[in-house]
Scaffold this active site. Structure first.
Site, short mmCIF file in Angstrom:
data_model
loop_
_atom_site.label_atom_id
_atom_site.label_comp_id
_atom_site.label_asym_id
_atom_site.label_seq_id
_atom_site.Cartn_x
_atom_site.Cartn_y
_atom_site.Cartn_z
N HIS A 26 0.83 -1.20 0.00
CA HIS A 26 0.00 0.00 0.00
C HIS A 26 0.87 1.25 0.00
CE1 HIS A 26 -2.37 -3.30 1.69
NE2 HIS A 26 -3.45 -2.68 1.29
N HIS A 257 -3.86 3.08 -3.47
CA HIS A 257 -4.09 2.58 -2.12
C HIS A 257 -3.42 1.24 -1.87
CE1 HIS A 257 -6.03 1.23 1.55
NE2 HIS A 257 -6.37 0.13 0.92
N GLU A 406 -17.82 -3.00 24.66
CA GLU A 406 -17.04 -4.23 24.85
C GLU A 406 -15.80 -4.24 23.96
OE1 GLU A 406 -20.27 -4.19 23.91
OE2 GLU A 406 -21.29 -4.67 25.79
N HIS A 468 -28.71 -13.75 25.10
CA HIS A 468 -27.73 -13.59 26.16
C HIS A 468 -27.07 -14.91 26.57
CE1 HIS A 468 -29.33 -9.60 26.29
NE2 HIS A 468 -28.70 -9.27 27.38
#
Lengths: 656, 656
Positions: A26, A257, A406, A468
């Site tokens: 890149h 890129h 999280e 859950h």
């Protein structure tokens, strides 16, 4: 005097040539951000290439990790000894330090592995948190460094960037400075194909200072850095750049890129930029200027060392030890004393409660343990009685309220571990490991001691239902390389697993803990950490063993009940507790064989069978889940899904 | 006339009483948002409880899914027939429609499963995208509905919310209206413990309208909704509320979030609010007022039906068929014709290229296929030649540029699938399944036909290195219930797997595809979809089979080479291609046994062994990875990690 332009072009040509030689990579980003990097590394970054691990160095994170040649360029140019020109030449080849993306541990000066987008900036937030925490403990004289980040549009589009930005703003991490490579290009074309956020306003909304500059103007870059260094808030510097800057026909195109520019393009670029040197040769005056810039840090570091030497010896020792990851002396003896007490008490506790009890003991022995939870402190039970919450105004605490973030939490913990000084652990529900798995993978890949306290580990959580209830989560984590997944059965095993997690300096750990209460199964004290072998005979058969029930965590209780029935029905049966597959795999064949036995093997675990065939063999059986859970009280669910001692007994009898 | 207050209190008491009876649940949110819900459902939502699947209904998503009793309350109160008071009474009990969190498919009116935070709002963005897409195809007369969301602080703290907000703003989804329950409370205490974002500015920075109101004032709520309905942008309505509103001592406390209020608290609340009715009894005038509000939608729906009947018959048929998820007639014949051609051409292609070829054929046969990629269109090869990009100004296209937002993409696709009308598929690199796994789990749990096109599926991607090389990812996805993981070996298998994915109406699919070129192994045409059995004998042994090599995807080539050597060394060996474990598990024992054979079994896959023991048995061997990959050209990596035909040959010979 060597011009800024020449120094920046050194990065451009190293990057273009290395990608060209590797035939992959890149070039666009390093070329676009070469000016920013040159100003930052030659004038502002505090670092010493000869002492790359100097504790008070500024940290740099290339969040846009695909631009790795930017990093290898400045590491070589400033004089990191292990980043030879041979390494640069071997970009992306087997065994080179110059991997496709920056890999922590490959070359010094790489502070974290990047490539998975958004995680670099988030890990950097963790480093900046660690800086504040250490600063609160040792003072400005010893800990006072910046964390710099280069991030691209990809990093800022990824959701995790919000968790990073929001947290950094909330905690006022004013020594965090993020350069955004504002080149308006993504792989699918112009950024405008998929996004149109006002990033400056976005960062400001979360409590940052934000500036916008021409990312090719060295004066603007310098002024922006100086302003950001003085700010009382974290800073975003939006750098308007052209991707592939310098490429004669491709500058500004997404074609720069992720592919080599081509020999012709590079040849023309040499002409246009007046760069006569061959690939991988840096004109000596330019290299000299870079090396001098790299040597700036020596005096700063030496002055720091003098200040450090004035600390009292205990503080010096603790600083060095905790930065190196060593634990205090004698903690194991203290932990064993607590274990002995536990064996006597034989408490009936959920393993999440047992974990809190272990933390109450361990956090006193190991004050560098840094707790936290993603807004589930009272459920995960991750806060020890002695711990104090970290707040925006007071970093002397040792417990983080990571918020409902999280993924962010996991990446912050990676950054904290990488920074040094702390042993981070953090909690959420086990099922939400899915939210942070990509950062757990980097804990494993980077060999960091990050401890994931994941409670509510099965249908045993009951009424919250299938969203859950993990059923596949333990299996999916067992699939992760270099990750120890512990599922302890009672308070003693929970302590043992915590001890193993702390001792695993190069391996992250998962503690899968129950919501529901579990009886003590380990009531006889032994100094030996029985969980260390991953699995062990918890209760031998009375008589010649004909069957073995293998269980983990909350199902060990079921295994013990089934064994009682089988024994009284004349089938000598052993129970093997198997808190950690990964550690069991490291044992020799004899131990494995003796543990699992020759007879019928039945495994019981309130999760899916995936992976268990390895242990039960083709005549074995598995009692567990076959799909998602349901919403109901836990005892009803165990019955409904047939995870019962009766089912285990039946499976054994059918096979003996 | 029944007062707003009484109607809102009906939600409060149903919620408090149901949680109390279940002894678990979340009363605080439904009580806090009862006023907003009452105004929305009695005055603005377009829906007909007697025809809950009416295609042009407004959609409602309770992103803060723990507040499920809000949902069950209004479903009962407005007269959804399957939401009886008995169901409400059985909140959180086994088999009830009233699970702890709203579960799609349990009760009509639940538009999506929520609970995993942040995903509700993101799924709702997908629904709003689908509305715009259908609107562009059928016009305002037939498709013109709002998508309403209630989100909490948790939803807005999760990173995925950024992907949702940024996308909705970029695409100008003006018919999306989000109510933010701005109660300043999270589980760890006050929101200020972990966050201090200015949410209004944040949403505005991404192109939204934002209003702030008193969430307990029905007039302000109504005015805000009307303003939002007229806006040309997506709208945020920040509703300042008290969690647990109405609870005499606990109102405003995080203690109301996730636990019953207690009998005393509820008794006092009855006195304070003048509510004499027993639990689960709604005073008849109040119930009548709610039911009348629920009946508002009948006339609207009937008027819509008349407009719909004026569409031409073809359009009517397509609308109904695509909403129901049926595929066009005869597409399988067309696909088989293409397969026949492929068998003749025997192209050597990467399976990602083969996938694009399949898409070129399939997207013409099935125009409701909606492609997309998380900014890797040119790498994933997910865009068919015939497809046109969707843009902010033109939703007539059928290809989405989802941006660098994998998790968002997956949740958007869930929303699109749930909305109906399209078959969404989307691409990223396989390793980044980790970023979106939590949404893939909901695809599986909700039984939605979402197709994940995950390319660069092993070390075969080469130089990008271990951050980009999945080794455990296939195993971790195989662990997911109700998810078919396909890893095809060549162009024909790739087409077959695409066909199976399209036919799996209740199961999401993963297509794990190679970056590198692969030879054709299926050159004989058969109408039978051989991949449908999950595994099949690709090449039988010459002579009585002594060994079976089982392989998937790119390693089938290695298996075939090994077979040649083994056959010429006198060991009759079969090769089994195993593109899908999950489908193989559904076959009968005889088929499984005949396929895998009695002899030595060696599996080869450029991933980890996790799970393979089930197929190779205890005398078998596995040739694959044992840890993370490395950065180097692909062929060097295969050699370095020993995934070669020589290794397979040796493993067979050692065991025969």
């Amino acid at each position: 005097m060597t011009s800024h332009k020449d120094m920046a072009n050194a990065i451009r040509f190293l990057s273009a040539d290395a990608v060209q030689k590797a035939k992959s990579g890149h070039p666009g980003m390093p070329m676009g951000m070469a000016d920013v990097a040159t100003v930052l590394f030659t004038k502002y970054m505090n670092f010493d290439p000869k002492q790359p691990k100097w504790a008070d160095r500024d940290r740099f994170v290339l969040s846009a990790g695909h631009g790795s040649m930017l990093m290898y360029s400045y590491l070589y140019l400033t004089g990191y000894e292990d980043m030879t020109i041979e390494e640069v030449r071997n970009f992306r080849q087997l065994g080179a330090k110059t991997a496709g993306h920056p890999e922590y541990g490959h070359a010094t000066g790489i502070e974290t592995t990047t490539g998975p987008l958004g995680q670099g900036i988030t890990t950097a937030v963790g480093m900046a948190i660690a800086e504040k925490l250490q600063n609160a403990r040792y003072g400005d004289e010893v800990v006072n460094h910046f964390t710099y980040v280069i991030a691209g549009d990809g990093c800022l589009m990824e959701g995790i960037s919000h968790e990073a930005i929001s947290t950094a703003g909330h905690l006022n991490l004013n020594k965090l400075i993020v350069f955004w490579d504002d080149n308006e290009i993504t792989i699918d074309g112009n950024l405008g194909v998929a996004a149109s956020d006002n990033q400056l306003k976005r960062f400001e909304a979360s409590g940052w200072d934000a500036q916008a500059i021409d990312g090719h103007n060295p004066d603007e870059i310098a002024a922006a850095i100086e302003k950001a260094q003085k700010s009382g808030k974290p800073s975003l510097i939006a750098c308007k750049t052209k991707i592939g800057k310098g490429a004669p026909t491709l500058e500004g195109s997404h074609k720069t890129h992720g592919a080599p520019l081509g020999d012709d393009e590079i040849a023309q670029m040499r002409k246009d930029l007046g760069w006569d040197a061959a690939p991988f040769e840096i004109p000596s005056d330019i290299l000299k200027a870079w090396r001098e810039a790299g040597a700036r840090g020596v005096a700063t570091r030496e002055a720091w060392q003098e200040r450090f030497n004035e600390l009292d010896l205990d503080a010096q020792e603790t600083f060095v030890r905790t930065n190196d990851g060593g634990l205090p002396e004698n903690w194991i003896d203290s932990a064993n004393a607590y274990k002995k007490q536990l064996c006597e008490d034989a408490p009936k506790k959920a393993t999440r409660q047992a974990s809190q009890m272990a933390l109450n003991a361990l956090c006193e022995m190991i004050p560098e343990m840094l707790g936290g939870s993603a807004d589930l402190t009272g459920s995960n039970l991750t806060k020890a009685d002695s711990q104090k919450s970290v707040t925006t105004d007071d970093f002397s605490g040792n417990y983080m309220h990571y918020g409902i973030r999280e993924f962010g939490m996991a990446a912050f913990m990676n950054g904290i571990a990488l920074h040094g000084g702390f042993v981070p652990y953090g909690g959420t529900f086990l099922v939400f490991a899915d939210y942070m798995r990509a950062a757990m993978r980097l804990s494993a890949l980077m060999e960091q001691r990050v401890i994931y306290v994941l409670t509510h580990d099965s249908i045993g959580l009951g009424e919250d239902g299938p969203t859950h209830q993990p059923v596949e989560t333990v299996a999916s984590l067992r699939a992760m390389p270099n990750t120890n997944v512990f599922r302890p059965a009672d308070a003693v095993e929970t302590l043992e697993c915590w001890m193993l997690a702390l001792q695993s300096e190069k391996t992250p750990s998962v503690l899968a803990l129950s919501r529901q209460g579990l009886p003590a199964v380990r009531t006889e004290y032994s100094e030996e950490n029985k969980s260390a072998k991953g699995a062990y005979v918890l209760r031998e058969a009375d008589g010649l063993r004909k069957a073995t029930i293998i269980a983990t965590g909350s199902e060990v209780e079921i295994a013990m009940q089934a064994r009682d029935v089988l024994q009284s029905d004349g089938i000598p049966t052993a129970v093997v507790s198997m808190p950690c597959w990964e550690l069991f795999e490291k044992q020799d064949d004899a131990y494995k064989h003796d543990t699992l036995g020759d007879g019928v093997r039945v495994a019981v675990e309130a999760g899916l069978q995936m992976g268990w065939d390895r242990y039960i063999g083709q005549n074995g059986a598995f009692i567990g889940m076959t799909g998602f859970g349901a919403s109901a009280p836990a005892d009803k669910l165990y019955e409904h899904f047939g995870i019962t001692s009766e089912a285990v007994v039946q499976a054994v009898k059918e096979r003996v």
